[in-house]
Structures are given as structure tokens and as C-alpha cells.
Design an enzyme around this catalytic site. Structure first.
Site, PDB file in Angstrom:
ATOM      1  N   THR A 323       1.082  -1.189   0.335  1.00 32.72           N
ATOM      2  CA  THR A 323       0.199   0.022  -0.117  1.00 32.72           C
ATOM      3  C   THR A 323       0.842   1.306   0.343  1.00 32.72           C
ATOM      4  OG1 THR A 323      -1.388  -1.458   1.197  1.00 32.72           O
ATOM      5  CG2 THR A 323      -1.981   1.717   1.073  1.00 32.72           C
ATOM      6  N   GLN A 353      -6.173  -2.164  -2.548  1.00 38.81           N
ATOM      7  CA  GLN A 353      -5.446  -0.952  -2.075  1.00 38.81           C
ATOM      8  C   GLN A 353      -4.568  -0.804  -3.404  1.00 38.81           C
ATOM      9  OE1 GLN A 353      -5.897  -3.781  -0.540  1.00 38.81           O
ATOM     10  NE2 GLN A 353      -5.453  -3.502   2.007  1.00 38.81           N
ATOM     11  N   GLN A 375      -9.353   2.661  -3.047  1.00 45.65           N
ATOM     12  CA  GLN A 375      -9.963   1.997  -2.322  1.00 45.65           C
ATOM     13  C   GLN A 375      -8.668   3.031  -2.127  1.00 45.65           C
ATOM     14  OE1 GLN A 375     -10.005  -2.067  -0.798  1.00 45.65           O
ATOM     15  NE2 GLN A 375      -9.184  -2.436   1.259  1.00 45.65           N
ATOM     16  N   ASP A 376      -8.167   2.700  -0.763  1.00 44.68           N
ATOM     17  CA  ASP A 376      -7.358   3.940  -0.120  1.00 44.68           C
ATOM     18  C   ASP A 376      -7.006   5.260  -1.433  1.00 44.68           C
ATOM     19  OD1 ASP A 376      -7.778   1.831   1.792  1.00 44.68           O
ATOM     20  OD2 ASP A 376      -6.159   1.726   1.692  1.00 44.68           O
ATOM     21  N   TRP A 467      -9.587   2.938  11.869  1.00 41.98           N
ATOM     22  CA  TRP A 467      -8.072   2.113  11.698  1.00 41.98           C
ATOM     23  C   TRP A 467      -7.374   1.511  13.128  1.00 41.98           C
ATOM     24  CZ3 TRP A 467      -4.102   4.311   8.648  1.00 41.98           C
ATOM     25  CH2 TRP A 467      -2.781   2.646   8.632  1.00 41.98           C
TER      26      TRP A 467
END
Length: 559
Positions: A323, A353, A375-376, A467
Site C-alpha cells: 500500500t 488498495q 480504495q485508499d 483504523w
């Protein structure tokens, strides 16, 4: 500790002597024993006093720590009690930081050695991230030593922000390791994490003379819509119309500039530059992964507009990236600015990610930019960051990280996720209550994309989820559409972190802003006091009143 104070130094004589001999012997013994008694008592008292004083100092410095006994034990390793008692709080903190830097260097050697011996590409990628993060951490630790020496509120805030980032770097490193690499590195990394928690506690315990409460989630002060740390010269750049900025170098695909790629232009920037280095990227689509490293300070990327100048990549975790290193653009050099550019990761939702933009640059500004992924999307990793008039899209946790970051006048756009997924605008990653980090969303529009809008009733969308255990996020004075679930916030896993997180909402509006059906977690707050809300503004959260003023970007300092 055993108590020797009442124990006789010598046994009394047992045989009888003549009076004269006895008297003579007694006088002789007195002459011998008295100095010994005085010396012994003095040494004992000094040792006892030293131990007591050093223990008192340790207790004071470690009082804010989550694990006070471990923190105190680490402080006691620095020097003998008689030496520690002569040191003040800042002296101890500086010594502790220097020792911590030595520990990080040792772990870098271990990571390098492990990387040479491991053949698995994914494990090697995680170790590569660790080496980069550790190198950044050493620099920040040593810069903090210098900042603490200055003993001003500004330098103290700097050190607090940098050391908060060091802890995040260690956690990021550990989270990215797998297999045998993790097994080998974990003991050293856990020790580094513990030491980072300890020195953060000390930073909170020894504020500067102004007695500033440095562990507060403080808002960023704005002048003409930009934090104060933005210089007057940079402010003019940020207020300029797209394509009109005077640049040091120009990037153009057609060869009309100095370079054809953004990375070539970044490489041309001076190392550790003290003045703004402007890279103008002409309209076009640039397929490259751009890195603005720690030595490339005060770099500005500016384009022809968020719909015209596009930097695009597609790295993702499914295809082997971590990531951390999947970002299309990654910037860690202090003072980074991006303006009038689109940064995207086109890997798609199916690749999980896939980061478009990762920022670890302190005092960074993202102005009039578009940041697109799923995502992310945006990894606001560490340090102080400010986003203005930008358009950010994504699905799961699309704004995540553990920076001290403020978003103003931005559009935060949830898009259609994969089947079975839900949307979360934020996933804030604060891991320790002494970190001065958090995400503040102020005067923004939280809306649904055109592909999500028709089916928004069937897709769950939330303002955020925790998170990490001290996750901290606030939405203030923003417009929230009805795609946001009435509960507002999502769990991470069961009841995990619900008691220690801090989520707040203050004077928002729109069909999704009602708080009547919001979660009832201990860490959730409907903020009604403006003084509480002010802690999450530009002025206090990112000390923006100090540095944003110089960039020229528009900002609101308070509420």
C-alpha cells in the site's frame, strides 16, 4: 532496596580492658568510626536522594505514557541515578532521542541484512518500505533534538509533529512486513515502537516555557484562507491562475519544455533547497510514478488545471506493491505543494488498495487538485498537511493515514464500490494518545458520485471508521448528502477502539447531517461548544497560522 541505616558498622568489643586501655581504645575507635559513619551516611543519603530524584523525574516525564513502568525503565537506562538527578526534562528527552536514533540505525542494518537473504518479492518490498521509513525517522529524531534545544512553542510543536510521524513510520513498517521478514524484524520494531511512545510522552510532559498544551488536536490558523506557515511568496503562487505561474522548469510531452517527464524535473530540483522550486507541468497525461524524496524540499508541482494536467499510475497490492509504495505520486520532502493537477490511480476497485497520492511532507499544501482512485485513494501518512478547493474520490477508506491534516472547501466524493463493499470517507490511524494527529474536514461537500447516486440506497456509506485505536476525525461546518448512513460511522471490527477513538461533528448541514440516529459509542461526540470545535481548525491542529501564510493558498484559520 534493603535499609542499612540502623545496622551497626562494627561489633562492640567483648573482652574487658583496663580503664585506661579501654578509654584509649574507645577514643581510637571513635576517631576511626566517626569519619566512616559520616562518610557512609553521606554516601547513603546522596545515593538515596539521587535515586529518589531520578525516580521522581522519570515518573514526571513518563506520566502521560500508556505504559508508565516501561517508559520509566527506559529512562533509567540512560544514566546512573546520580547523573540523571543533574538533568532536567529536556536534557533527558534529548539524550533519549539520541539513543533511539542509534537503535533505528541498528535496525536498518538488520533490515538490510534480512533483505539480502530473503528472495520473496513481497517480503523484500516490505523491507524496502521499512528502510525508507527508518531513514526518514532518523532525520526527524535528530531534527527534534535541535528543536527541543530551542525551547520555543513553535519548535516544540515541530518536534511533537515530527515525533508523532516517527511512531507512525515504525507502525507502518511493521504492518507492511510478512513471513520470515516480519518474524525476524518484529522484536526490534516493537522495541522501536515502545521507545517512540516513550519519547512522545516526554514531549507532552515537558512543554516549552509558555506551557503550551502540545498534545491537543489543534486547529490550523488561516490567513486569507491559507495557514500562516505559507510564505507571502508562496501565497502569490497559490493564488495565481492555472498556467500563469513563473516556473523554474517546464515539463511538456511535446518537447517544448525543459523535460518530458515529471520525474526528470523533480531530479533537477536542488537538494535541501530553502527557496521554492516550481515545476510547471503542461497539459497532458503523464504515465509515471513520481517520488519527491526527503532531500527535495520546497518543490511545487503546478499544472494547467485538474482536468488538463494528469499524472496517472496503476500500482496496487494485488499485483505485488505494498500500500505504501503503490502511490502514483509520493511526496515526503518538507514544504511540498501541488496545484492545478489531477493525480490518479487507475488500478480499479478490483485491485483493492491502490494509492493515488501519498503525503509525508511536513507543511504540505494541496490546492485545486483532483485525486482519483477507489480504495485508499489519499494516504495522508504523517506530519502537517492542508488541502484546499480539491476534489477527492474513492470507496473504502479513501482518505486514510495519521497526519495532522485539514481539508477545506473540498469535495469528498464517494463512488460506486465493488459488490459487497461499503464506502468510508476516512480511516484515521492515530495509534497513541500523545500523537498530535487527526483529520479535520471543514466547510467541505461530502457527496455521492454520478455512478453511486442512482443506487445509493443500496450501498452503505459512512463518514469514517477507526483504523487504529486512537482514531481521531471531525467533520465541521460541512454539507453532507443523504448517501451517508444515518448512523454516520462504521465499526472496524466489533467493539474494537470504540472507547478510545474521538469522532466529532459540529454544525454540519444537508440531508445526511442529522445526528439523531448517530452511533452511541463512548468516543463519538456531537460538538456544541465552539471552543471544542476550534481545536480542530487550521490554527490549532496543524499550526497553520505559522506556515500556510507563506504559501499563498487560501485558508480559513478558525471556524
Amino acid at each position: 532496596m534493603a535499609n542499612f541505616a540502623n545496622q551497626p558498622l562494627l561489633d562492640s568489643p567483648k573482652r574487658k580492658l583496663s580503664f585506661c586501655k579501654s578509654l584509649s581504645l574507645v577514643l581510637s575507635l571513635v576517631a576511626i568510626i566517626t569519619p566512616i559513619t559520616i562518610l557512609t551516611t553521606k554516601l547513603f543519603n546522596e545515593t538515596s536522594s539521587s535515586s529518589s530524584n531520578s525516580l521522581s523525574l522519570s515518573a514526571t516525564l513518563c506520566h502521560p505514557a500508556l505504559n508508565q513502568p516501561l517508559c520509566s525503565a527506559m529512562v533509567s537506562e540512560l544514566a546512573p541515578p546520580e547523573i540523571l538527578m543533574k538533568m532536567n526534562g529536556p536534557d533527558v528527552l534529548q539524550a533519549f532521542l539520541k539513543k533511539s536514533a542509534s537503535g533505528i540505525r541498528k535496525s536498518m542494518e538488520t533490515a538490510s541484512d534480512v533483505r539480502r537473504r530473503i528472495n520473496d518479492p513481497r517480503e523484500q518490498a516490505g523491507l524496502a518500505d521499512c528502510l525508507e521509513l527508518m531513514e526518514l525517522s532518523i532525520d526527524r529524531v535528530m531534527e527534534s533534538v535541535v528543536a527541543i534545544e530551542k525551547r520555543t512553542s513553535g519548535s516544540h510543536s515541530d518536534a511533537h509533529s515530527w515525533l508523532s510521524g516517527v511512531l507512525t513510520n515504525h507502525v507502518t513498517c511493521l504492518d507492511g512486513l510478512t513471513g520470515s521478514a516480519r518474524s525476524i524484524m518484529e522484536p526490534e520494531l516493537e522495541d522501536m515502537v515502545a521507545r517512540a511512545r516513550a519519547f512522545l510522552a516526554m514531549v507532552v510532559a515537558v512543554p516549552p516555557p509558555e506551557n503550551e498544551a502540545s498534545n491537543k488536536f489543534e486547529p490550523l490558523h488561516l490567513i486569507k484562507e491559507f495557514p500562516r506557515w505559507v510564505t507571502a511568496k508562496d501565497r502569490k503562487l497559490l493564488e495565481a491562475v492555472a498556467g500563469t505561474v513563473n516556473a523554474n522548469v517546464v515539463v511538456a510531452q511535446d518537447g517544448s519544455g525543459n523535460y518530458k517527464t515529471v520525474n526528470e524535473a523533480v531530479a533537477s530540483a536542488p537538494n535541501n533547497g530553502n527557496t521554492r522550486y516550481v515545476i510547471y507541468v503542461k497539459k497532458g497525461t503523464y504515465k509515471e510514478n513520481v517520488v519527491i524524496g526527503s532531500t527535495k524540499t520546497n518543490v511545487m508541482l503546478t499544472g494547467d488545471g485538474m482536468g488538463l494536467t494528469i499524472i496517472t499510475g496503476s500500482l496496487n497490492v494485488v499485483d505485488g506493491s505494498t500500500t505504501f509504495n503503490s502511490a502514483t505520486v509520493a511526496a515526503v520532502g518538507t514544504g511540498f505543494i501541488a496545484q492545478d493537477i489531477c493525480i490518479q490511480n487507475t488500478a480499479g476497485a478490483v485491485k483493492q488498495q491502490a494509492v493515488a497520492l501519498r503525503i509525508g511532507a511536513d507543511q504540505s499544501v494541496i490546492n485545486r487538485c483532483r485525486i482519483d482512485a477507489y480504495q485508499d485513494t489519499l494516504y495522508a501518512h504523517t506530519n502537517r498537511q492542508f488541502y484546499r478547493d480539491s476534489y477527492i474520490t474513492g470507496t473504502v477508506d479513501f482518505i486514510f493515514g495519521n497526519a495532522a491534516v485539514v481539508f477545506q472547501n473540498c469535495k469528498l466524493v464517494a463512488r460506486l464500490p465493488m459488490s459487497g463493499q461499503f464506502n468510508a470517507v476516512t480511516a484515521q490511524g492515530r495509534v497513541d494518545p500523545n500523537q498530535n494527529t487527526g483529520t479535520s474536514i471543514q466547510s467541505c461537500n461530502v457527496i455521492a458520485s454520478s455512478d453511486l447516486e442512482p443506487v445509493k440506497a443500496t450501498i452503505k456509506s459512512y463518514l469514517g471508521r477507526p483504523w487504529m485505536n486512537y482514531s481521531r476525525t471531525v467533520f465541521m461546518e460541512s454539507y453532507i448528502e443523504d448517501h451517508i448512513d444515518p448512523t454516520g460511522w462504521s465499526i472496524w471490527s466489533g467493539s474494537l477502539y470504540l472507547n478510545t477513538l474521538y469522532y466529532g461533528e459540529y454544525m454540519n448541514n444537508g440531508p445526511g447531517a442529522g445526528t439523531a440516529k448517530r452511533v452511541t459509542w463512548p468516543g463519538y461526540h456531537v460538538i456544541t461548544d465552539p471552543m471544542v470545535a476550534a481545536k480542530f481548525t487550521v490554527a490549532q491542529l496543524i499550526q497553520g497560522g505559522v506556515w500556510l501564510k507563506s504559501t499563498g493558498v487560501a485558508y480559513t484559520e478558525g471556524l
